[in-house]
Write a protein that holds these residues in place. Structure first.
Motif, PDB file in Angstrom:
ATOM      1  N   ALA A 202      30.887  15.416  36.776  1.00 35.86           N
ATOM      2  CA  ALA A 202      31.935  16.202  36.517  1.00 35.86           C
ATOM      3  C   ALA A 202      31.839  16.893  35.067  1.00 35.86           C
ATOM      4  O   ALA A 202      31.015  16.623  34.202  1.00 35.86           O
ATOM      5  CB  ALA A 202      33.278  15.715  36.695  1.00 35.86           C
ATOM      6  N   TRP A 203      32.625  18.172  35.006  1.00 34.29           N
ATOM      7  CA  TRP A 203      32.759  19.005  33.695  1.00 34.29           C
ATOM      8  C   TRP A 203      33.839  18.443  32.666  1.00 34.29           C
ATOM      9  O   TRP A 203      33.540  18.386  31.451  1.00 34.29           O
ATOM     10  CB  TRP A 203      32.604  20.339  34.138  1.00 34.29           C
ATOM     11  N   TYR A 204      34.920  18.426  33.459  1.00 28.81           N
ATOM     12  CA  TYR A 204      36.072  17.971  32.633  1.00 28.81           C
ATOM     13  C   TYR A 204      36.884  16.763  32.891  1.00 28.81           C
ATOM     14  O   TYR A 204      36.569  16.268  34.070  1.00 28.81           O
ATOM     15  CB  TYR A 204      36.937  18.949  32.452  1.00 28.81           C
ATOM     16  N   ASP A 205      37.899  16.086  32.404  1.00 27.72           N
ATOM     17  CA  ASP A 205      38.263  14.915  32.713  1.00 27.72           C
ATOM     18  C   ASP A 205      39.187  14.993  33.951  1.00 27.72           C
ATOM     19  O   ASP A 205      38.985  14.058  34.841  1.00 27.72           O
ATOM     20  CB  ASP A 205      38.924  14.206  31.346  1.00 27.72           C
ATOM     21  N   GLN A 206      40.229  15.682  33.975  1.00 31.89           N
ATOM     22  CA  GLN A 206      41.130  15.914  34.936  1.00 31.89           C
ATOM     23  C   GLN A 206      41.973  17.163  34.940  1.00 31.89           C
ATOM     24  O   GLN A 206      41.817  17.949  33.868  1.00 31.89           O
ATOM     25  CB  GLN A 206      41.988  14.766  35.134  1.00 31.89           C
TER      26      GLN A 206
END
Length: 439
Positions: A202-206
């Motif tokens: 994934a690229w970002y946390d949420q």
């Protein structure tokens, strides 16, 4: 925010002379309580305020005063605490931290707080950037809070993960990769797809934090400037929602729990490579990264770039409830904690960005390296990110809409429970009606 270029910031302000006060340490240390009366002042903050050493400093300078401090984990829980105690008519501390996101709701009950004009607010109003001071004024012209920080946003990213994906990792190149001054959410998600393809991760946390940043960049967010709800039928907001839903569908969200990040493990196990970071978030990242067993070698950095341009998320105020038995002393403590000299110290302790002009200039001038973030000059970067920022008008239920109206549908998209943007948007509208419109 009217923080155009560094050279313009000092216009009309006693720039260099103002710093003589900071440099010599001659700023006011607060006014001790009258006579020999021993006074205990209680204060409630939330998140990471960085006040612990300042409390000790104030007590040393004011031996008649003892500070009893309480810190609540999140701004949302602090909001619940404040309004529960307002409803009960008791229990509030002498000084209470108020978050920008629920300031509009506080304004509906602003008579529950003292008017700080009675305790010198007018004399120090020029300490703050104008919009921050104006936020604290209620409809009757009463000042109900001294400003602490503001929330200009930069990008937290993991340089080691970028390198593993074949992406540039130094701060300047990362900023250029994302578009520099023309950085956009489209480009951010495009690079995220490159990262996902190279790593499978994934690229970002949420998505909740990303959505918050996107909405805060709009001229008008969940409310119009006139205080009207601004969600249903808002084509621009819906387009941003669809864009984010597309990124989620492409696997760019790590579906981390907000504020928890797997007890910090998310910052050390490669679960995600980027995160939107207002200044105050750097303190949260630091605490979580260390809780997860990480340190400076983990690879996190901070870049002077942000998708969509300048954005403000958060910031707080210190207010004095009308129920305080010691309003004069409480106001003096709140004023001292928000003086420029103390805001510089607070920034060093918590990583946030000051709302006072002198403190902002000081951080930009010093460019102190932040060891945990690959020696990034985080203060100077935030000063750059603050250029052009003006806080959006926040209505009475702004924070509730962000967390409880859009939070669940975005979480459902992150987990895959909800598959389409249409379905998630309809869920948000239903929650808006249930929690705000018909409540």
């Amino acid at each position: 925010m009217t923080f155009s270029r560094r050279t313009k910031l000092t216009t009309g302000i006693a720039g260099a002379a103002a710093f003589a006060l900071l440099a010599t340490g001659c700023a006011s240390q607060g006014a001790a309580s009258s006579g020999d009366e021993k006074i205990e002042l209680s204060i409630t903050t939330f998140g990471t305020f960085g006040y612990d050493e300042l409390y000790k400093e104030y007590e040393k300078a004011n031996p008649n005063i003892t500070i009893k401090a309480e810190n609540i984990d999140t701004g949302g829980n602090a909001r619940t605490d404040v309004f529960t105690k307002i409803a009960a008519g008791s229990g509030l501390s002498d000084v209470v931290a108020i978050e920008e996101g629920w300031l509009g709701q506080i304004m509906d009950v602003s008579d529950k707080f003292v008017d700080l004009n009675e305790y010198g607010a007018e004399d120090v109003k020029d300490n703050w950037v104008p919009w921050k001071y104006e936020q604290s004024i209620d409809p009757d012209g009463r000042v109900i809070g001294f400003g602490t920080d503001i929330g200009p946003q930069g990008l937290c990213y993991n340089g080691k993960l970028f390198e593993a994906a074949g992406l540039p990792s130094d701060r300047e190149s990362v900023a250029e990769l994302l578009g520099g001054d023309d950085a956009s959410w489209e480009k951010y998600f495009e690079v995220g797809e490159q990262y996902k393809k190279a790593t499978g991760k994934a690229w970002y946390d949420q998505s909740g934090f990303v959505w918050n940043a996107m909405v805060n960049q709009m001229e008008e967010g969940y409310y119009t400037k006139d205080g009207e709800l601004n969600v249903e039928g808002n084509a621009d907001m819906r387009a941003k929602f669809d864009q984010l839903a597309g990124a989620i569908g492409n696997g760019l969200s790590a579906n981390q729990e907000p504020w928890v990040w797997g007890k910090g493990k998310g910052f050390v196990d490669g679960s995600f490579a980027t995160m939107v970071c207002p200044g105050w978030m750097l303190g949260n990242v630091k605490g979580s990264l260390e809780s997860g067993g990480g340190d400076a070698s983990t690879g996190w950095d901070f870049a002077d770039v942000f998708p969509g341009g300048a954005a403000n998320w958060g910031g707080a105020f210190l207010s004095v409830p009308a129920t305080s038995d010691h309003p004069e002393e409480a106001a003096e403590l709140a004023k001292w904690l928000t003086d420029p000299e103390q805001q510089v110290k607070q920034s060093a302790a918590a990583g946030n960005f000051p709302s006072t002009i002198e403190a902002q200039e000081k951080l930009a001038e010093d460019a102190t390296p932040n060891e945990l973030f690959n020696n990034a000059p985080t203060g100077a970067i935030l000063a750059s990110r603050a250029e052009g920022v003006v806080a959006q008008f926040k209505g009475p239920h702004d924070s509730l809409i962000q967390e409880n109206v859009f939070g669940p549908p975005l979480k459902n998209l992150d987990t895959g429970k909800t598959k389409s943007a249409d379905e998630a948007w309809d869920q948000a509208l239903q929650l808006l009606n249930d929690l705000v419109v018909n409540n």
